[in-house]
Design a protein around this motif. Structure first.
Motif, PDB file in Angstrom:
ATOM      1  N   GLN A 249     -51.772  -7.011  79.229  1.00 34.69           N
ATOM      2  CA  GLN A 249     -52.410  -5.727  79.524  1.00 34.69           C
ATOM      3  C   GLN A 249     -52.986  -5.749  80.925  1.00 34.69           C
ATOM      4  O   GLN A 249     -53.675  -6.683  81.306  1.00 34.69           O
ATOM      5  CB  GLN A 249     -53.516  -5.436  78.515  1.00 34.69           C
ATOM      6  N   SER A 262     -53.286  -0.382  80.715  1.00 36.68           N
ATOM      7  CA  SER A 262     -51.870  -0.083  80.454  1.00 36.68           C
ATOM      8  C   SER A 262     -51.557   0.052  78.972  1.00 36.68           C
ATOM      9  O   SER A 262     -50.441   0.424  78.609  1.00 36.68           O
ATOM     10  CB  SER A 262     -50.997  -1.189  81.056  1.00 36.68           C
ATOM     11  N   GLN A 263     -52.510  -0.237  78.081  1.00 30.70           N
ATOM     12  CA  GLN A 263     -52.228  -0.196  76.640  1.00 30.70           C
ATOM     13  C   GLN A 263     -53.255   0.650  75.898  1.00 30.70           C
ATOM     14  O   GLN A 263     -53.935   0.182  75.001  1.00 30.70           O
ATOM     15  CB  GLN A 263     -52.178  -1.624  76.075  1.00 30.70           C
ATOM     16  N   GLY A 292     -54.800   5.121  80.506  1.00 29.91           N
ATOM     17  CA  GLY A 292     -53.473   4.536  80.590  1.00 29.91           C
ATOM     18  C   GLY A 292     -52.482   5.195  79.641  1.00 29.91           C
ATOM     19  O   GLY A 292     -52.786   5.456  78.482  1.00 29.91           O
ATOM     20  N   LEU A 324     -50.240   2.211  86.042  1.00 30.41           N
ATOM     21  CA  LEU A 324     -51.283   2.774  85.192  1.00 30.41           C
ATOM     22  C   LEU A 324     -51.219   4.301  85.179  1.00 30.41           C
ATOM     23  O   LEU A 324     -51.670   4.937  84.226  1.00 30.41           O
ATOM     24  CB  LEU A 324     -52.660   2.310  85.672  1.00 30.41           C
TER      25      LEU A 324
END
Length: 699
Positions: A249, A262-263, A292, A324
């Motif tokens: 991540q 990102s998650q 994200g 992102l």
């Protein structure tokens, strides 16, 4: 010979002023990065700096012949020590927080104050000692040297340091590089002192340069550790940016606050589909910050134009570089303050989505006020939707959380016919002039939009009962969150203590007792200087928080505001030092003028509200500081201008400023608002005018 000795010491004092102000502003960045951008920390920094500086100044009183005799060589050694301490204390600020506190945990008020005090003590104590000690060094050769001249030299250095930092260094250099640059003039000025080339002085100077160079060379290595691998680090004019990868991540941190990740798939779905499912038209969308994965969800609506507003250009570039923020069709990245952009754009949006963190700082709070909500409503197209969120709640809603969501609901309600609170990972406010539907999965199915989290979990998590319970919790009698009276900040301040089971009362009582004990011991001219210091720093804090409320990027401008509040002191002190009339009447007149300036500024806050240009704040700072500077040599002259009187006067000014920074930042602004905080400062100076009228001159 007298002039030569005087010139060398004054050069050191000027250079010390240059370095000390820049160091203080570097410390501000470091503490903000460690304590999640909380502006209350600025007040604690100024408080500790002033208290320990006052202690250092008081220690120098009557020091002649007692343990550390006045000596140019010792002054040179102290100056080298300051350079070494500046580097060491930045390292301590960065590294010790996670050693003292649990990593990632919220830190209470008292532990925060203790941490700031412990890490700030050595530098502030020494720099406070140096100014009156420099006066003793000069008076060893020239007994009649005026104390106000040293005050002027220190002020020249302070103004120069603030200006160089604000207009040059903050734009181009990292913190340790700044420390290197601002201490080189100080070390060079030591060459003008007697005994400057002694063995001890040369060794100390070499050690200082070595430490400064090491800090600049190892800038990124001295950052606090993060969980995972640091992919990128940058010092922006708006804050510290770090990109960290952990277990696959990628997260972006700004001043230690985790932002985009990102998650965040589930959160991204809620933040996008809850509001956008309400409308059939999404030609123009405005996103203020993001989470994200959000752009991929926005793309499912095929909007014609997506304006993404991000204040910091560096942060915007890194968000795209590390994936992102996905570059979807129609995306336009706008690197400006969102409130300023909304106030100036003619565009009407079909949806405006605010994706900012909890309003626990003044910088974020300005996006949760009546002024902002009114601005948003004027930029929505007919039938448009507006959404914003705060941290989510479970089935139980605490009393303070109920106050916060009630305040927000009552603040936004006047500008939209329909406001609905939606529980989820975040508590989302959906605002519209048309009815709002809460059956989100059905709306998405009608539009043919596929989702993962909402489709599977919405019915189990967001029942009609939960939605109804949340909306029924709104207390319509709660007040509104206003730009100049930030009720959410007051609630956040109270909650800060409540979360840690503490109270501000004991701190306030101890501070009040210490202040009263100090007041009992000082003379009336010094009492006037104490109130002057209190009003000067109090007006400075009012200006800082007003700027933060209006413009929202205080770190970039805090150096400018500090500089203008210092710049007026110099011509004021120069004018006061050459005043030959009735000094008591001059003190009274300056007190009256200060009171009137503050009342005029309060009137401006009440009338102009959001339309106060930054130049007005700068002009206000110059005028207030001129009057404060004018009073110092007058009060010092009335007190006798001896070395002891000079040290006592410096100390009274610093102690008054220490009281003022906490009084205004922790009590008056959060609980009374900016306008009434300014009125209270005016009242204090009018009381001081009465004290000045009772002074009987002795010199």
């Amino acid at each position: 010979m007298k002039r030569t000795a005087d010139g060398g010491v004054r050069a050191v004092v000027v250079a010390t002023g240059v370095a000390s102000v820049a160091v203080q502003l570097v410390f501000v960045r470091e503490y903000l990065a460690q304590f999640r951008g909380n502006e209350i920390v600025i007040a604690l920094i100024f408080f500790c700096w002033l208290v320990f500086g006052g202690m250092g100044t008081a220690t120098a009183r009557g020091w002649r012949g007692r343990g550390l005799p006045p000596s140019p060589e010792i002054l040179a050694l102290l100056s080298c020590l300051l350079a070494i301490l500046a580097v060491g204390q930045v390292v301590a600020i960065r590294r010790m927080r996670d050693l003292v506190f649990i990593h990632g945990a919220s830190v209470g008020f008292y532990p925060t104050l203790a941490f700031v005090a412990a890490t700030l003590l050595p530098y502030a104590l020494v720099v406070g000692f140096v100014l009156p000690y420099s006066l003793l060094v000069v008076r060893r050769r020239w007994a009649g040297f005026p104390g106000s001249w040293m005050y002027l030299a220190d002020n020249i250095g302070d103004v120069a340091g603030g200006a160089v930092f604000s207009f040059v260094l903050v734009y181009w250099l990292a913190p340790f590089q700044i420390l290197l640059v601002v201490h080189l003039p100080l070390l060079a000025s030591l060459c003008q002192l007697e005994s400057a080339l002694s063995r001890r002085t040369l060794l100390a100077g070499t050690a200082a340069i070595a430490v400064l160079l090491a800090g600049a060379a190892w800038e990124d290595r001295l950052l606090p550790a993060r969980e995972g691998r640091r992919l990128h680090y940058a010092e922006s004019r708006y804050g510290r940016i770090e990109v960290v990868e952990s277990a696959g991540q990628i997260s972006l941190f700004t001043d230690g606050v985790p932002g985009l990740s990102s998650q965040d798939a589930a959160l991204a779905e809620e933040m996008v589909h809850f509001p956008l499912s309400q409308t059939d038209r999404q030609r123009r969308l405005l996103l203020i910050s993001a989470v994200g994965g959000m752009m991929a969800e926005v793309a499912k609506y095929h909007p014609g134009r997506v304006d993404y507003v991000e204040l910091d250009p560096q942060a915007a570039r890194l968000q795209i570089r590390f994936g992102l923020v996905a570059p979807i069709d129609g995306l336009r990245v706008i690197t400006r303050d969102a409130r300023t952009y909304l106030a100036r754009t003619p565009t009407r949006y079909d949806a405006i989505l605010v994706n900012l963190p909890e309003p626990e700082t003044y910088q974020v709070n300005r996006f949760f006020t009546a002024g902002f909500f009114e601005l948003v409503s004027s930029r929505l197209a007919p039938g448009g939707v507006f959404s914003f969120g705060i941290d989510g709640v479970a089935d139980y809603i605490s009393a303070i959380r109920q106050q916060q969501l009630s305040t927000l609901a009552n603040t936004v309600a006047p500008f939209f016919e329909h406001v609905t609170l939606m529980p989820g990972q975040r508590l989302l406010f959906l605002c519209r002039d048309r009815p709002i539907r809460t059956d989100i999965p059905a709306l998405l199915e009608e539009k043919g939009i596929e989702t993962g989290h909402i489709r599977r979990y919405f019915a189990g998590d967001l029942t009609d009962r939960r939605i109804r319970q949340l909306n029924d919790a709104v207390d319509t009698g709660a007040g509104q969150n206003l730009d100049l009276s930030p009720q959410l900040m007051r609630q956040a301040f109270v909650d800060w203590f409540a979360r840690h089971g503490t109270s501000p009362r004991w701190f306030a009582l101890v501070l009040a007792a210490a202040a009263l004990a100090y007041l009992y011991r000082i003379t009336r001219p010094q009492w006037v200087l104490l109130t002057t210091g209190c009003v000067n720093i109090g007006a400075e804090m009012v200006a800082i928080f007003t700027f933060q409320t209006l413009y929202g990027y205080i770190y970039l401008q805090i150096g400018v505001l500090v500089t203008v509040f210092l710049a007026g002191l110099l011509p004021g002190a120069w004018t006061g030092g050459r005043y030959t009339g009735d000094r008591r009447r001059a003190l009274i007149g300056a007190d009256l003028l200060l009171g009137l300036l503050l009342l005029l500024f309060a009137l401006l806050l009440a009338v102009a509200r959001q339309a106060i240009p930054a130049v007005v704040l700068y002009g206000f700072g110059l005028a207030v500081s001129f009057c404060c500077g004018f009073q110092f040599p007058l009060a010092l002259s009335i007190s006798g201008d001896s070395s002891a009187a000079a040290a006592q006067s410096f100390s009274a000014d610093l102690v008054g400023a220490a009281i003022g920074v906490l009084l205004v930042s922790l009590l008056l602004i959060p609980f009374l608002g900016l306008l009434w905080a300014t009125v209270c400062l005016a009242g204090l100076k009018l009381v001081s005018m009465l004290v000045a009228g009772s002074i009987h001159e002795t010199g």
